[in-house]
Design an enzyme around this catalytic site. Structure first.
Site, PDB file in Angstrom:
ATOM      1  N   ALA A  71      33.940  32.491  -7.923  1.00 38.31           N
ATOM      2  CA  ALA A  71      32.898  31.741  -8.635  1.00 38.31           C
ATOM      3  C   ALA A  71      32.368  30.669  -7.691  1.00 38.31           C
ATOM      4  O   ALA A  71      33.047  30.273  -6.739  1.00 38.31           O
ATOM      5  CB  ALA A  71      33.492  31.103  -9.889  1.00 38.31           C
ATOM      6  N   GLY A 100      37.099  34.778  -8.604  1.00 36.91           N
ATOM      7  CA  GLY A 100      36.203  35.579  -9.437  1.00 36.91           C
ATOM      8  C   GLY A 100      35.791  36.885  -8.778  1.00 36.91           C
ATOM      9  O   GLY A 100      35.454  37.852  -9.475  1.00 36.91           O
ATOM     10  N   GLU A 112      38.522  39.157  -9.602  1.00 32.47           N
ATOM     11  CA  GLU A 112      38.440  39.407 -11.049  1.00 32.47           C
ATOM     12  C   GLU A 112      37.308  40.374 -11.381  1.00 32.47           C
ATOM     13  O   GLU A 112      37.452  41.258 -12.227  1.00 32.47           O
ATOM     14  CB  GLU A 112      38.259  38.074 -11.794  1.00 32.47           C
ATOM     15  CG  GLU A 112      39.508  37.205 -11.705  1.00 32.47           C
ATOM     16  CD  GLU A 112      39.272  35.779 -12.180  1.00 32.47           C
ATOM     17  OE1 GLU A 112      38.374  35.105 -11.622  1.00 32.47           O
ATOM     18  OE2 GLU A 112      39.966  35.346 -13.105  1.00 32.47           O
ATOM     19  N   GLU A 134      42.605  30.138  -6.898  1.00 29.94           N
ATOM     20  CA  GLU A 134      42.097  29.029  -7.709  1.00 29.94           C
ATOM     21  C   GLU A 134      43.036  27.831  -7.738  1.00 29.94           C
ATOM     22  O   GLU A 134      42.600  26.687  -7.871  1.00 29.94           O
ATOM     23  CB  GLU A 134      41.841  29.507  -9.154  1.00 29.94           C
ATOM     24  CG  GLU A 134      40.643  30.421  -9.321  1.00 29.94           C
ATOM     25  CD  GLU A 134      40.972  31.904  -9.165  1.00 29.94           C
ATOM     26  OE1 GLU A 134      42.038  32.247  -8.601  1.00 29.94           O
ATOM     27  OE2 GLU A 134      40.154  32.731  -9.625  1.00 29.94           O
TER      28      GLU A 134
HETATM   29  N1  CAA Z   1      31.746  28.969  -3.803  1.00 31.49           N
HETATM   30  C1  CAA Z   1      30.741  28.361  -3.132  1.00 31.49           C
HETATM   31  N2  CAA Z   1      30.540  28.516  -1.806  1.00 31.49           N
HETATM   32  C2  CAA Z   1      31.407  29.292  -1.138  1.00 31.49           C
HETATM   33  C3  CAA Z   1      32.490  29.920  -1.765  1.00 31.49           C
HETATM   34  C4  CAA Z   1      32.636  29.753  -3.169  1.00 31.49           C
HETATM   35  N3  CAA Z   1      33.606  30.359  -3.864  1.00 31.49           N
HETATM   36  N4  CAA Z   1      33.189  30.615  -0.838  1.00 31.49           N
HETATM   37  C5  CAA Z   1      32.558  30.413   0.327  1.00 31.49           C
HETATM   38  N5  CAA Z   1      31.491  29.614   0.153  1.00 31.49           N
HETATM   39  C6  CAA Z   1      30.533  29.136   1.156  1.00 31.49           C
HETATM   40  C7  CAA Z   1      31.152  28.067   2.030  1.00 31.49           C
HETATM   41  O1  CAA Z   1      31.083  26.810   1.396  1.00 31.49           O
HETATM   42  C8  CAA Z   1      30.286  28.162   3.261  1.00 31.49           C
HETATM   43  O2  CAA Z   1      29.065  27.526   3.010  1.00 31.49           O
HETATM   44  P1  CAA Z   1      28.456  26.452   4.078  1.00 31.49           P
HETATM   45  O3  CAA Z   1      28.144  27.312   5.283  1.00 31.49           O
HETATM   46  O4  CAA Z   1      27.254  25.939   3.386  1.00 31.49           O
HETATM   47  O5  CAA Z   1      29.520  25.464   4.356  1.00 31.49           O
HETATM   48  C9  CAA Z   1      30.001  29.660   3.367  1.00 31.49           C
HETATM   49  O6  CAA Z   1      30.239  30.193   2.064  1.00 31.49           O
HETATM   50  C10 CAA Z   1      30.920  30.387   4.336  1.00 31.49           C
HETATM   51  O7  CAA Z   1      32.249  30.094   3.975  1.00 31.49           O
HETATM   52  P2  CAA Z   1      33.344  29.578   5.018  1.00 31.49           P
HETATM   53  O8  CAA Z   1      32.696  28.761   6.111  1.00 31.49           O
HETATM   54  O9  CAA Z   1      34.430  28.899   4.247  1.00 31.49           O
HETATM   55  O10 CAA Z   1      33.818  30.968   5.639  1.00 31.49           O
HETATM   56  P3  CAA Z   1      35.245  31.315   6.286  1.00 31.49           P
HETATM   57  O11 CAA Z   1      35.086  32.660   6.886  1.00 31.49           O
HETATM   58  O12 CAA Z   1      35.712  30.197   7.147  1.00 31.49           O
HETATM   59  O13 CAA Z   1      36.283  31.385   5.049  1.00 31.49           O
HETATM   60  C11 CAA Z   1      36.964  32.073   2.829  1.00 31.49           C
HETATM   61  C12 CAA Z   1      36.135  32.393   4.103  1.00 31.49           C
HETATM   62  C13 CAA Z   1      38.447  32.096   3.166  1.00 31.49           C
HETATM   63  C14 CAA Z   1      36.644  33.143   1.803  1.00 31.49           C
HETATM   64  C15 CAA Z   1      36.566  30.659   2.328  1.00 31.49           C
HETATM   65  O14 CAA Z   1      35.132  30.582   2.222  1.00 31.49           O
HETATM   66  C16 CAA Z   1      37.125  30.316   0.970  1.00 31.49           C
HETATM   67  O15 CAA Z   1      38.286  29.984   0.861  1.00 31.49           O
HETATM   68  N6  CAA Z   1      36.268  30.370  -0.099  1.00 31.49           N
HETATM   69  C17 CAA Z   1      36.675  29.955  -1.426  1.00 31.49           C
HETATM   70  C18 CAA Z   1      37.603  30.990  -2.071  1.00 31.49           C
HETATM   71  C19 CAA Z   1      37.997  30.510  -3.457  1.00 31.49           C
HETATM   72  O16 CAA Z   1      38.642  29.489  -3.610  1.00 31.49           O
HETATM   73  N7  CAA Z   1      37.624  31.275  -4.497  1.00 31.49           N
HETATM   74  C20 CAA Z   1      37.915  30.944  -5.877  1.00 31.49           C
HETATM   75  C21 CAA Z   1      36.735  30.258  -6.498  1.00 31.49           C
HETATM   76  S1  CAA Z   1      37.091  29.634  -8.116  1.00 31.49           S
HETATM   77  C22 CAA Z   1      36.942  30.960  -9.177  1.00 31.49           C
HETATM   78  O17 CAA Z   1      36.615  32.057  -8.750  1.00 31.49           O
HETATM   79  C23 CAA Z   1      37.224  30.682 -10.619  1.00 31.49           C
HETATM   80  C24 CAA Z   1      37.314  31.897 -11.491  1.00 31.49           C
HETATM   81  O18 CAA Z   1      38.385  32.441 -11.658  1.00 31.49           O
HETATM   82  C25 CAA Z   1      36.154  32.406 -12.181  1.00 31.49           C
END
Ligand code: CAA
Length: 258
Positions: free
Chosen positions: A65, A109, A112, A132
């Protein structure tokens, strides 16, 4: 219909929905999920489409998400707008087979969403996880429930509590994904599934899907009874006569979906 965050196209009898927010690793914001729901419903209503593939990019199916979008939301807002419930839960309502073709990250998400599909085909670079907990929340789109059902308590608990990611090989061993294929062959393999599904009876395919899904909602005895009712009902279909006649007559079946 024109979409901004997904690309919806057809390949013969198969609908393909590509999540398309590369700069955010396909983070699942409200607009993307609304568009995904619209595209899914449109394909489900299209008689020329037999199955639907949801896919992302080579780097990310979806990284979850949209954290930036939801960070400042309040409890009354998410509750009153039914965050997640309002526009994420379309996938399980689709009657045609929905296949997740997952490459790269399928996190939160994203994992999911893949688990809401009927099955997951994974590229060998796929990574699955429910991270998460790192954000001070728990999964909110069914992750604790569907992951536990797919891989059992031990792995589901470990992934949800520690945010560890599973690679494609582990996900296949654990039963989360149907098959792992080389990244370069992911869409070819998914489209082959679509071609196979297009040779089958649509109502029977929908009933097979309904019957398997019933296994997750009911007891074994009730599930078997449900299956038996559907099975008996199939003897009223022209497609059952055609399928069995084609076998006996050593020819390919021509189903007419009735
Ligand atoms: N939401 C918003 N933006 C996101 C995102 C997310 N879930 N995941 C990645 N991005 C964005 C980053 O902020 C970044 O944007 P900027 O260039 O503007 O900074 C861009 O995508 C590229 O991401 P990274 O620079 O972090 O890329 P990476 O290759 O270094 O890392 C990753 C990749 C490990 C997937 C890392 O992006 C990450 O950990 N993302 C978040 C994963 C996460 O926590 N997901 C759970 C979300 S909560 C949820 O999903 C709730 C639910 O159950 C419904």
């Amino acid at each position: 219909m024109a979409y901004d965050m997904i690309i919806a196209e057809t390949h013969g009898p198969t609908g393909i929905i590509r999540l398309n927010r590369p700069a955010a690793l396909n983070a699942l914001c409200d607009q993307l999920m609304t568009e995904l729901g619209q595209a899914l419903r449109a394909f489900d209503a299209d008689d020329a489409i037999f199955s639907i593939i949801i896919t992302g990019s080579e780097k990310a199916f979806a990284a979850g998400a949209d954290i930036k979008e939801m960070r400042d939301r309040s409890y009354p807002h998410v509750y009153m707008h039914d965050f997640i419930g309002a526009n994420w839960e379309v996938v399980p309502t689709i009657r045609k087979p929905v296949i997740a073709a997952v490459a790269g990250f399928a996190l939160g998400g994203g994992c999911e969403l893949a688990m809401m599909c009927d099955f997951i085909l994974a590229a060998d670079n796929a990574k699955f996880g429910q991270p998460e907990i790192n954000l001070g929340i728990i999964p909110g789109a069914g992750g604790t429930q569907r992951l536990a059902r797919a891989v059992g308590k031990a792995k589901a608990m470990e992934l949800c509590l520690t945010a560890r990611m599973m690679d494609a090989a582990e996900a296949e061993r654990a039963g989360l994904v149907a098959r792992v294929v080389p990244l370069a062959e992911l869409m070819t393999e998914a489209l082959k599934v679509g071609e196979k599904l297009a040779t089958l009876s649509q109502p029977v395919t929908a009933m097979a899907k309904e019957a398997v899904n019933r296994a997750f909602e009911t007891t074994l005895a009730e599930g078997v009874k449900f299956e038996r009712r559907l099975f008996h009902g199939m003897f009223s279909l022209a497609d059952q006569k055609e399928g069995m006649s084609a076998f006996v007559e050593k020819r390919r079946a021509q189903f007419r979906h009735r």
